[in-house]
Scaffold this motif. Structure first.
Motif, short mmCIF file in Angstrom:
data_model
loop_
_atom_site.label_atom_id
_atom_site.label_comp_id
_atom_site.label_asym_id
_atom_site.label_seq_id
_atom_site.Cartn_x
_atom_site.Cartn_y
_atom_site.Cartn_z
N LYS A 105 -1.97 4.52 7.06
CA LYS A 105 -1.78 4.60 8.34
C LYS A 105 -2.82 3.43 8.92
O LYS A 105 -2.19 1.98 8.78
CB LYS A 105 -1.14 5.89 9.28
CG LYS A 105 0.08 6.03 8.90
CD LYS A 105 0.28 6.74 9.92
CE LYS A 105 1.15 8.59 9.74
NZ LYS A 105 1.10 9.43 10.36
N HIS A 106 -4.07 4.33 8.59
CA HIS A 106 -4.87 3.06 8.59
C HIS A 106 -5.39 1.62 8.45
O HIS A 106 -5.45 0.38 8.48
CB HIS A 106 -6.13 3.38 9.12
CG HIS A 106 -7.39 2.86 9.06
ND1 HIS A 106 -7.48 2.57 11.19
CD2 HIS A 106 -8.56 2.44 9.59
CE1 HIS A 106 -8.45 2.01 11.05
NE2 HIS A 106 -9.63 1.77 9.92
N ALA A 107 -4.83 1.59 7.11
CA ALA A 107 -5.40 0.46 6.12
C ALA A 107 -4.23 -0.32 6.08
O ALA A 107 -4.78 -1.55 6.20
CB ALA A 107 -5.20 1.59 4.47
N LEU A 123 1.00 -1.13 0.07
CA LEU A 123 -0.10 0.21 0.27
C LEU A 123 0.47 1.45 -0.19
O LEU A 123 0.12 1.92 0.48
CB LEU A 123 -1.68 -0.12 1.33
CG LEU A 123 -1.87 -1.19 0.85
CD1 LEU A 123 -2.63 -1.24 3.07
CD2 LEU A 123 -2.59 -0.88 0.38
N GLN A 124 1.50 1.34 -0.60
CA GLN A 124 3.15 2.38 -0.31
C GLN A 124 2.43 3.55 -0.97
O GLN A 124 3.19 4.91 -0.91
CB GLN A 124 4.83 1.93 -0.88
CG GLN A 124 4.74 1.51 -2.16
CD GLN A 124 6.05 0.90 -2.51
OE1 GLN A 124 6.68 0.86 -1.57
NE2 GLN A 124 6.24 -0.14 -3.12
N CYS A 125 1.66 3.34 -2.47
CA CYS A 125 1.20 4.91 -3.08
C CYS A 125 -0.16 4.92 -2.80
O CYS A 125 -0.72 5.63 -3.28
CB CYS A 125 1.87 3.88 -4.41
SG CYS A 125 3.53 3.38 -5.36
N PHE A 126 -1.34 4.06 -1.92
CA PHE A 126 -1.85 4.22 -1.16
C PHE A 126 -2.28 5.58 -0.64
O PHE A 126 -1.62 5.50 -0.02
CB PHE A 126 -2.61 3.15 -0.98
CG PHE A 126 -4.36 3.22 0.01
CD1 PHE A 126 -5.27 4.16 -1.09
CD2 PHE A 126 -4.81 3.51 1.08
CE1 PHE A 126 -6.40 4.34 -0.68
CE2 PHE A 126 -5.64 3.37 1.59
CZ PHE A 126 -6.85 4.32 0.30
N ASP A 127 -2.89 6.89 -0.86
CA ASP A 127 -2.48 8.21 -0.14
C ASP A 127 -1.64 8.38 0.82
O ASP A 127 -1.70 8.43 2.45
CB ASP A 127 -3.86 7.73 0.55
CG ASP A 127 -5.30 8.82 0.30
OD1 ASP A 127 -4.57 8.97 -1.28
OD2 ASP A 127 -5.79 8.06 0.39
N PRO A 128 0.02 8.47 -0.10
CA PRO A 128 0.38 8.55 0.80
C PRO A 128 0.92 9.58 1.61
O PRO A 128 0.35 10.62 1.75
CB PRO A 128 2.56 8.88 0.17
CG PRO A 128 1.83 8.51 -1.49
CD PRO A 128 -0.21 8.77 -1.58
#
Length: 101
Positions: free
Chosen positions: A63-65, A52-57
Motif C-alpha cells: 500500500k505504501h509503495a 505493483l499488484q504482485c509486490f507483497d500483496p
C-alpha cells in the motif's frame, strides 16, 4: 498501459508527442483510454496498483509503495508535459545535431 506485454517495444516505437498524450490522459483520469488492462486508469495511483499488484500483496508495504509511486509519477508528469521543458528538450536535442564544418 498501452502494451503491458511488451512495454519496451511500445516505448521504442512511440513518439514523444504520443507518449505525452497518453500521460496527459492518465493524469486527467480519462477512462476512455484503451488499454489491455481490465480496469480503467483514473490516475497514477491506479497505474501503480496495477504495476505493483504482485509486490507483497495485501500488505502495508505494498500500500505504501503504491501510494508513493503514484505520487512520484504524478509529480514527474508535470515536468514531462510542461511546455517549457518540452521546448528545452527540443532545443537540446536539435543543438546536439549541429556540427562544425
Amino acid at each position: 498501459m498501452q502494451a503491458p506485454d511488451s512495454p519496451y517495444a511500445w516505448i521504442a516505437r512511440c513518439s514523444n508527442s504520443k507518449l505525452r498524450t497518453v500521460v496527459k490522459r492518465i493524469t486527467s483520469g480519462d477512462t476512455t483510454l484503451i488499454t489491455k488492462w481490465t480496469l480503467p486508469f483514473t490516475g497514477w495511483e491506479q497505474v501503480a496498483s496495477a504495476v505493483l499488484q504482485c509486490f507483497d500483496p495485501a500488505t502495508d508495504i505494498q500500500k505504501h509503495a503504491i501510494k508513493g509511486f503514484g505520487q512520484v509519477w504524478a509529480r514527474l508528469t508535470v515536468d514531462f508535459v510542461s511546455d517549457t521543458n518540452i521546448d528545452e528538450y527540443n532545443a537540446t536535442k536539435h543543438g546536439f545535431r549541429t556540427r562544425a564544418i
